[in-house]
Design a protein around this motif. Structure first.
Motif, PDB file in Angstrom:
ATOM      1  N   GLN A 186     143.482  -5.786  49.503  1.00 46.00           N
ATOM      2  CA  GLN A 186     142.733  -6.719  50.720  1.00 46.00           C
ATOM      3  C   GLN A 186     141.817  -5.499  50.047  1.00 46.00           C
ATOM      4  O   GLN A 186     140.305  -6.072  51.107  1.00 46.00           O
ATOM      5  CB  GLN A 186     143.202  -6.429  52.333  1.00 46.00           C
ATOM      6  CG  GLN A 186     144.556  -7.158  51.903  1.00 46.00           C
ATOM      7  CD  GLN A 186     145.584  -6.754  51.922  1.00 46.00           C
ATOM      8  OE1 GLN A 186     145.683  -5.601  50.987  1.00 46.00           O
ATOM      9  NE2 GLN A 186     146.532  -7.441  51.553  1.00 46.00           N
ATOM     10  N   SER A 187     142.047  -4.096  49.812  1.00 50.36           N
ATOM     11  CA  SER A 187     140.586  -3.204  50.424  1.00 50.36           C
ATOM     12  C   SER A 187     139.505  -3.276  48.820  1.00 50.36           C
ATOM     13  O   SER A 187     138.520  -2.944  48.844  1.00 50.36           O
ATOM     14  CB  SER A 187     141.151  -1.473  50.117  1.00 50.36           C
ATOM     15  OG  SER A 187     141.626  -1.919  51.222  1.00 50.36           O
ATOM     16  N   LEU A 188     139.884  -4.639  47.994  1.00 51.18           N
ATOM     17  CA  LEU A 188     139.333  -4.901  46.668  1.00 51.18           C
ATOM     18  C   LEU A 188     137.657  -5.556  47.204  1.00 51.18           C
ATOM     19  O   LEU A 188     136.791  -5.209  46.504  1.00 51.18           O
ATOM     20  CB  LEU A 188     139.731  -4.770  45.527  1.00 51.18           C
ATOM     21  CG  LEU A 188     140.870  -4.488  45.566  1.00 51.18           C
ATOM     22  CD1 LEU A 188     141.864  -5.483  44.080  1.00 51.18           C
ATOM     23  CD2 LEU A 188     140.018  -3.046  44.206  1.00 51.18           C
ATOM     24  N   LEU A 189     137.609  -6.398  48.331  1.00 53.02           N
ATOM     25  CA  LEU A 189     137.245  -6.989  49.455  1.00 53.02           C
ATOM     26  C   LEU A 189     135.114  -6.380  48.907  1.00 53.02           C
ATOM     27  O   LEU A 189     134.710  -6.869  49.117  1.00 53.02           O
ATOM     28  CB  LEU A 189     137.564  -8.056  49.770  1.00 53.02           C
ATOM     29  CG  LEU A 189     138.775  -8.808  49.797  1.00 53.02           C
ATOM     30  CD1 LEU A 189     138.853  -9.156  51.021  1.00 53.02           C
ATOM     31  CD2 LEU A 189     138.423 -10.045  48.730  1.00 53.02           C
ATOM     32  N   VAL A 190     135.754  -5.089  49.530  1.00 55.33           N
ATOM     33  CA  VAL A 190     134.466  -4.556  50.261  1.00 55.33           C
ATOM     34  C   VAL A 190     134.047  -3.732  49.012  1.00 55.33           C
ATOM     35  O   VAL A 190     132.397  -4.377  48.918  1.00 55.33           O
ATOM     36  CB  VAL A 190     134.584  -3.064  50.823  1.00 55.33           C
ATOM     37  CG1 VAL A 190     133.604  -2.511  51.149  1.00 55.33           C
ATOM     38  CG2 VAL A 190     135.552  -3.597  52.104  1.00 55.33           C
ATOM     39  N   PRO A 191     133.920  -3.279  47.727  1.00 56.62           N
ATOM     40  CA  PRO A 191     133.191  -2.880  46.484  1.00 56.62           C
ATOM     41  C   PRO A 191     133.525  -4.590  45.581  1.00 56.62           C
ATOM     42  O   PRO A 191     131.961  -4.143  45.516  1.00 56.62           O
ATOM     43  CB  PRO A 191     134.438  -2.416  45.955  1.00 56.62           C
ATOM     44  CG  PRO A 191     135.292  -1.655  46.278  1.00 56.62           C
ATOM     45  CD  PRO A 191     135.287  -2.856  47.043  1.00 56.62           C
ATOM     46  N   ALA A 192     133.728  -6.044  46.180  1.00 62.85           N
ATOM     47  CA  ALA A 192     133.568  -7.037  45.466  1.00 62.85           C
ATOM     48  C   ALA A 192     132.007  -7.640  45.349  1.00 62.85           C
ATOM     49  O   ALA A 192     131.087  -8.235  45.125  1.00 62.85           O
ATOM     50  CB  ALA A 192     134.587  -8.098  45.621  1.00 62.85           C
ATOM     51  N   VAL A 193     131.707  -7.607  47.308  1.00 61.08           N
ATOM     52  CA  VAL A 193     130.707  -7.921  47.829  1.00 61.08           C
ATOM     53  C   VAL A 193     129.659  -7.205  47.625  1.00 61.08           C
ATOM     54  O   VAL A 193     128.691  -7.347  47.266  1.00 61.08           O
ATOM     55  CB  VAL A 193     131.005  -8.223  49.526  1.00 61.08           C
ATOM     56  CG1 VAL A 193     129.595  -8.254  50.325  1.00 61.08           C
ATOM     57  CG2 VAL A 193     132.094  -9.008  49.852  1.00 61.08           C
ATOM     58  N   PHE A 194     130.361  -5.731  47.735  1.00 59.55           N
ATOM     59  CA  PHE A 194     128.584  -4.863  47.453  1.00 59.55           C
ATOM     60  C   PHE A 194     128.459  -4.686  45.798  1.00 59.55           C
ATOM     61  O   PHE A 194     127.156  -4.266  45.540  1.00 59.55           O
ATOM     62  CB  PHE A 194     128.887  -3.885  48.018  1.00 59.55           C
ATOM     63  CG  PHE A 194     128.543  -3.711  49.267  1.00 59.55           C
ATOM     64  CD1 PHE A 194     127.571  -4.113  50.085  1.00 59.55           C
ATOM     65  CD2 PHE A 194     130.126  -3.232  50.261  1.00 59.55           C
ATOM     66  CE1 PHE A 194     127.931  -4.058  51.337  1.00 59.55           C
ATOM     67  CE2 PHE A 194     129.872  -3.396  51.828  1.00 59.55           C
ATOM     68  CZ  PHE A 194     128.528  -3.848  52.335  1.00 59.55           C
ATOM     69  N   GLY A 195     129.525  -4.398  45.019  1.00 59.74           N
ATOM     70  CA  GLY A 195     129.151  -4.499  43.448  1.00 59.74           C
ATOM     71  C   GLY A 195     129.105  -5.601  42.968  1.00 59.74           C
ATOM     72  O   GLY A 195     128.291  -5.299  41.405  1.00 59.74           O
ATOM     73  N   GLY A 196     130.259  -6.168  43.314  1.00 51.19           N
ATOM     74  CA  GLY A 196     129.287  -7.969  42.233  1.00 51.19           C
ATOM     75  C   GLY A 196     130.853  -8.334  42.036  1.00 51.19           C
ATOM     76  O   GLY A 196     132.036  -7.148  41.652  1.00 51.19           O
ATOM     77  N   PRO A 197     130.766  -9.213  41.456  1.00 44.74           N
ATOM     78  CA  PRO A 197     132.307  -9.253  40.326  1.00 44.74           C
ATOM     79  C   PRO A 197     132.459  -8.759  39.275  1.00 44.74           C
ATOM     80  O   PRO A 197     133.989  -8.285  38.892  1.00 44.74           O
ATOM     81  CB  PRO A 197     131.905 -10.682  39.552  1.00 44.74           C
ATOM     82  CG  PRO A 197     130.368 -11.251  39.552  1.00 44.74           C
ATOM     83  CD  PRO A 197     130.193 -10.262  41.000  1.00 44.74           C
ATOM     84  N   ALA A 198     131.346  -8.025  38.491  1.00 49.19           N
ATOM     85  CA  ALA A 198     132.453  -7.091  37.643  1.00 49.19           C
ATOM     86  C   ALA A 198     132.967  -5.892  38.349  1.00 49.19           C
ATOM     87  O   ALA A 198     133.859  -5.513  37.412  1.00 49.19           O
ATOM     88  CB  ALA A 198     131.156  -6.112  36.323  1.00 49.19           C
ATOM     89  N   THR A 199     132.075  -5.262  38.906  1.00 47.30           N
ATOM     90  CA  THR A 199     132.516  -4.345  39.462  1.00 47.30           C
ATOM     91  C   THR A 199     134.525  -4.006  40.115  1.00 47.30           C
ATOM     92  O   THR A 199     135.428  -3.564  39.422  1.00 47.30           O
ATOM     93  CB  THR A 199     131.831  -3.798  41.059  1.00 47.30           C
ATOM     94  OG1 THR A 199     130.469  -3.558  40.934  1.00 47.30           O
ATOM     95  CG2 THR A 199     133.091  -2.776  41.514  1.00 47.30           C
ATOM     96  N   VAL A 200     134.146  -5.739  40.594  1.00 48.60           N
ATOM     97  CA  VAL A 200     135.658  -5.983  41.630  1.00 48.60           C
ATOM     98  C   VAL A 200     137.074  -6.501  40.001  1.00 48.60           C
ATOM     99  O   VAL A 200     138.376  -6.121  40.314  1.00 48.60           O
ATOM    100  CB  VAL A 200     135.774  -6.574  42.274  1.00 48.60           C
ATOM    101  CG1 VAL A 200     135.317  -8.313  41.573  1.00 48.60           C
ATOM    102  CG2 VAL A 200     136.755  -7.278  43.452  1.00 48.60           C
ATOM    103  N   THR A 201     136.232  -7.135  39.333  1.00 48.66           N
ATOM    104  CA  THR A 201     137.262  -7.412  38.028  1.00 48.66           C
ATOM    105  C   THR A 201     137.730  -5.609  37.125  1.00 48.66           C
ATOM    106  O   THR A 201     138.901  -5.728  37.117  1.00 48.66           O
ATOM    107  CB  THR A 201     136.309  -8.266  36.900  1.00 48.66           C
ATOM    108  OG1 THR A 201     135.511  -9.465  37.989  1.00 48.66           O
ATOM    109  CG2 THR A 201     137.205  -8.253  36.051  1.00 48.66           C
TER     110      THR A 201
END
Length: 158
Positions: free
Chosen positions: A39-54
């Motif tokens: 669930q913590s991956l959602l924060v970098p996902a929103v601020f960093g974009g799809p490449a970051t969270v991938t």
């Protein structure tokens, strides 16, 4: 030391064969690094974009020992989200929709990562593994990978 099969003075025989060495030890099951909460991956996902969270989700999948299908699902969602972001960003030239598209694409990959890693993370919790903090790795990924993704957008879209 006496050789294999050599009788000792007390009548016993020396047996030092590799056959008697255990191959599966406690170290085999021990993880090198603790996993992050999916669930913590959602924060970098929103601020960093799809490449970051991938990237973060694939690293976490390795930490969790997730199966190949879960990793492929995250990687496929990441590639698709970056492609959708490129297409939608080329259609909308203003700044606000570009940021919104990046956040939504990242959140979509974050949801896929959360869904595919929930069960392996729960199993890790039941084994007694404590989750690691995503604060510094997430911030570094947002800055570094988010910058690379932004450069990619600038290069592709001119």
């Amino acid at each position: 030391m006496a050789r294999f099969g050599t009788p000792l003075p007390d009548g016993t025989t020396v047996v030092d064969d590799d056959l008697f060495t255990p191959t599966i030890t406690a170290e085999t099951y021990r993880r090198r690094r603790a996993p992050w909460r999916p669930q913590s991956l959602l924060v970098p996902a929103v601020f960093g974009g799809p490449a970051t969270v991938t990237v973060l989700a694939l690293v976490n999948a390795g930490r969790l020992g997730a199966d190949r299908s879960a990793r492929l699902a995250v990687a496929g969602a990441g590639v698709a989200a970056v492609a959708v972001r490129l297409v939608l960003t080329s259609l909308f030239a203003t700044d606000r929709p570009v940021l919104l598209v990046g956040a939504l694409a990242g959140a979509a990959v974050g949801v896929v990562a959360t869904r595919t890693q929930a069960r392996p993370f729960r199993l890790a919790e039941l084994r007694g593994d404590e989750p690691a903090s995503l604060w510094w790795p997430g911030l570094a990924a947002v800055v570094l990978i988010g910058s690379v993704e932004t450069l990619l957008l600038i290069l592709v879209l001119g």
